[in-house]
Scaffold this active site. Structure first.
Site, short mmCIF file in Angstrom:
data_model
loop_
_atom_site.label_atom_id
_atom_site.label_comp_id
_atom_site.label_asym_id
_atom_site.label_seq_id
_atom_site.Cartn_x
_atom_site.Cartn_y
_atom_site.Cartn_z
N CYS A 1 -4.93 0.62 12.67
CA CYS A 1 -6.16 1.06 12.01
C CYS A 1 -6.84 -0.11 11.29
O CYS A 1 -6.46 -0.47 10.17
CB CYS A 1 -5.85 2.17 11.01
SG CYS A 1 -7.30 2.70 10.11
N CYS B 1 -8.39 0.74 7.94
CA CYS B 1 -7.45 0.90 6.82
C CYS B 1 -6.96 -0.45 6.33
O CYS B 1 -6.82 -0.68 5.14
CB CYS B 1 -6.21 1.69 7.25
SG CYS B 1 -6.55 3.11 8.25
N ASP B 2 -6.65 -1.35 7.25
CA ASP B 2 -5.90 -2.56 6.90
C ASP B 2 -6.69 -3.86 7.04
O ASP B 2 -6.19 -4.93 6.67
CB ASP B 2 -4.63 -2.64 7.76
CG ASP B 2 -3.74 -1.43 7.55
OD1 ASP B 2 -3.69 -0.95 6.41
OD2 ASP B 2 -3.12 -0.96 8.51
#
Ligand code: NDP
Length: 311
Positions: free
Chosen positions: A134, A137-138
């Protein structure tokens, strides 16, 4: 024991839309959110193709809006994941991970899909230490660093472009000699100066002390000029498609070879079990778009209402 006329499993666009329709049809639905409340869209950036938002809308905001709309019309939304189902006889029994059991006259399964991994032992070894599925997300952790994205579809290109806005350089590892992504996305990717597309490449493993420091690559696997070499990277992102979250229901509902539900008729939402319906990505190997998921959630709720009124 809890009882409901309509139990909805899953909290993506399909689940929330089903909850809105079922609530407005006086079915007082209970919705179980699952492991990732809001579903896959909570991991995307701006969505420009969901009608009604001419300036686009972020995935998390869209899902918050849908959830709020479901709550406003009376849906009972609960956290938890389904661990077991018994569809032998009505009422159907659905077990939640806290051990509780809900009895339901109809069930709508809208459990979505989860990111696939290559299956390399190093993906597990470096999970949370440089391996991610992701970018949204990261990606933040890789500002001004070098990352690789695996895949050649729309997701991979979208993630590569997103990461390129943060990272110093992005390698896109594509196993075929072409991208599968839409033309617009291909152009955006190939014209991004920070993205280097490695066609006909596969990742064989990762290396690094205490975190990812590089990827072992093979180019033109199986060809006379096959070549193995390493590239230094800080982050390794998977974007090679998704696996439908259908395992818990497979005993009762028909799935294809890859685990997607196969609907029983051209409604696209009925199953072989009367009163049990499927909706969203878990039953859609082809389109996998939020708007389609929402539409099938609507259909499933309308069919549930019809099923109950005929009983
Ligand atoms: P896709 O199935 O379209 O693409 C998967 C990619 O990963 C392909 O390039 C595939 O290669 C590659 N791949 C699969 N397995 C491996 C493996 N073991 N090793 C190396 N590469 C592998 O998945 P997406 O998630 O990209 O997209 C799914 C659907 O969602 C599509 O219909 C897409 O159009 C849609 N989508 C739309 C978006 C938008 O409109 N904004 C954004 C994101 C997705 P190969 O080509 O060789 O099979």
């Amino acid at each position: 024991m809890d009882k409901t006329k309509c139990l909805i499993v899953g909290s993506g666009p399909a689940g929330y839309t089903a909850a809105i329709y079922a609530s407005r049809a006086n079915l007082s639905p209970v919705l179980i959110e699952g492991m990732q409340p809001g579903g896959q869209l909570t991991q995307t950036t701006v969505i420009e193709n969901f009608p009604g938002f001419p300036q686009g809308i972020t995935g998390p905001e869209l899902m918050d809006n849908m959830r709020q709309q479901a709550v406003n019309v009376g849906a009972d939304i609960r956290s938890g994941s389904v661990t077991d189902v018994d569809f032998e006889s009505v009422p159907y029994r659905v077990t939640i991970d806290d051990g509780s059991v809900i009895e339901a006259e109809t069930v709508i399964v809208a459990t979505g899909a989860a990111a696939k991994y290559l299956g390399l032992p190093d993906e597990i070894k470096y999970q949370g230490m440089g391996v991610s599925a992701c970018a949204t997300c990261d990606g933040f952790f890789y500002r001004k660093k070098v990352v690789a994205v695996v895949g050649g579809g729309d997701t991979a290109c979208e993630e590569a472009n997103y990461l390129a806005s943060l990272a110093a350089k992005v390698y896109l590892i594509v196993r075929k000699p072409f991208l599968r992504a839409s033309k617009a996305m291909q152009d955006r990717t190939l014209n991004n100066p920070k993205i280097e597309v490695l066609f006909e490449h596969n990742a064989e493993g990762l290396y690094g002390e205490g975190g990812v420091e590089g990827v072992h690559l093979v180019s033109r696997l199986g060809q006379p000029d096959e070549k193995h070499y390493d590239v230094a990277i800080d982050g390794f992102f998977l974007a090679i498609g998704h696996k439908p979250n259908s395992d818990v229901f497979k005993k009762y509902l028909k799935t294809d070879d890859t685990g997607y539900f196969v609907p029983a008729d051209n409604s696209g939402v009925k199953t072989v079990v009367p009163g049990v319906f499927v909706a969203g990505d878990v039953a859609d190997p082809h389109y996998r778009q939020a708007i389609n998921a929402a539409a099938s959630g609507c259909r499933a709720a309308m069919e549930a209402e019809k099923f109950l009124s005929h009983k």
